[in-house]
Write an enzyme that holds these catalytic residues in place. Structure first.
Site, PDB file in Angstrom:
ATOM      1  N   GLU A   9      48.817  51.898  38.858  1.00  0.00           N
ATOM      2  CA  GLU A   9      47.848  51.877  40.216  1.00  0.00           C
ATOM      3  C   GLU A   9      48.404  52.499  41.175  1.00  0.00           C
ATOM      4  OE1 GLU A   9      49.022  49.323  38.004  1.00  0.00           O
ATOM      5  OE2 GLU A   9      47.850  47.357  37.904  1.00  0.00           O
ATOM      6  N   ASN A  68      51.253  54.182  34.100  1.00  0.00           N
ATOM      7  CA  ASN A  68      52.744  53.859  34.250  1.00  0.00           C
ATOM      8  C   ASN A  68      53.718  54.863  33.845  1.00  0.00           C
ATOM      9  OD1 ASN A  68      51.922  52.581  31.830  1.00  0.00           O
ATOM     10  ND2 ASN A  68      53.643  51.146  32.064  1.00  0.00           N
TER      11      ASN A  68
HETATM   12  N1  THU Z   1      52.747  47.828  35.330  1.00  0.00           N
HETATM   13  C1  THU Z   1      51.817  48.392  35.725  1.00  0.00           C
HETATM   14  O1  THU Z   1      51.838  49.745  35.378  1.00  0.00           O
HETATM   15  N2  THU Z   1      51.183  48.029  36.734  1.00  0.00           N
HETATM   16  C2  THU Z   1      51.001  46.533  37.122  1.00  0.00           C
HETATM   17  O2  THU Z   1      50.424  46.154  37.981  1.00  0.00           O
HETATM   18  C3  THU Z   1      52.002  45.859  36.154  1.00  0.00           C
HETATM   19  C4  THU Z   1      53.169  46.706  35.508  1.00  0.00           C
HETATM   20  C5  THU Z   1      53.901  48.454  34.497  1.00  0.00           C
HETATM   21  C6  THU Z   1      55.301  48.650  34.938  1.00  0.00           C
HETATM   22  C7  THU Z   1      56.054  48.794  33.829  1.00  0.00           C
HETATM   23  O3  THU Z   1      56.021  50.215  33.230  1.00  0.00           O
HETATM   24  C8  THU Z   1      55.181  48.064  32.633  1.00  0.00           C
HETATM   25  O4  THU Z   1      53.964  47.912  33.194  1.00  0.00           O
HETATM   26  C9  THU Z   1      55.800  46.677  32.527  1.00  0.00           C
HETATM   27  O5  THU Z   1      56.089  45.973  33.599  1.00  0.00           O
END
Ligand code: THU
Length: 160
Positions: free
Chosen positions: A75, A62
């Protein structure tokens, strides 16, 4: 008036060691890329590893932004990279792991709604299911044999 019931199903593994070695390997790559996440705001790091049918493994973490909605989940970082670099390849398997800097995540962390919709697009495009495995930092691993289990009544191109 009528009611319908939609059933979806998942396989639950007690921990990573219960999984076949190729999935353990994929998840371990997701763990490594998770550590490189840019998550200074949430402190919640997510890693995703995709295995393509050409043998390549695509990784994503992320990427947050001070303007919060401009950030992107692990993802989608991974799946958009796969879609842009290898548009003809099929995605066979996806491993996802999430860990917080502030508390240990023991529950399996499923992909968010926007990621489910994005994964659905590629599953429909390639017309074969994507196996999805997700976990926290430790503990149980959930397996879904297709994105469809995670997004019943999905919106897709057939409605356009
Ligand atoms: N996040 C993801 O990378 N994937 C997900 O499916 C849920 C949330 C990240 C987004 C943000 O950077 C952090 O997790 C908190 O929401």
């Amino acid at each position: 008036m009528k009611e319908i019931n939609i059933t979806t199903s998942f396989t639950i593994f007690e921990n990573l060691n219960e999984l076949p070695s190729d999935i353990q390997d994929l998840m371990n790559q997701a763990v490594e890329i998770r550590k490189k996440a840019y998550a200074p705001y949430s402190k919640f790091k997510v890693g995703a590893a995709l295995l393509l049918d050409n043998g390549k493994v695509i990784l994503g973490s992320n990427q947050e932004n001070a303007a919060y909605p401009s950030g992107l989940c692990a993802e989608r970082t991974a799946i958009f990279y796969a879609g842009s670099s290898y548009p003809k390849a099929k995605i066979l398997k996806m491993a996802i792991t999430a860990a917080s800097d502030t508390n240990q995540t023991t529950a399996p962390i499923p992909p968010c709604g926007s990621c489910r919709q994005s994964i659905a697009e590629y599953e429909i495009k390639q017309d074969t299911p994507i196996e999805i495995y997700f976990m926290g930092e430790i503990g149980e691993v959930y397996k879904s044999s297709s994105l469809k289990n995670l997004l019943p009544l999905m919106f897709d191109k057939k409605f356009l």
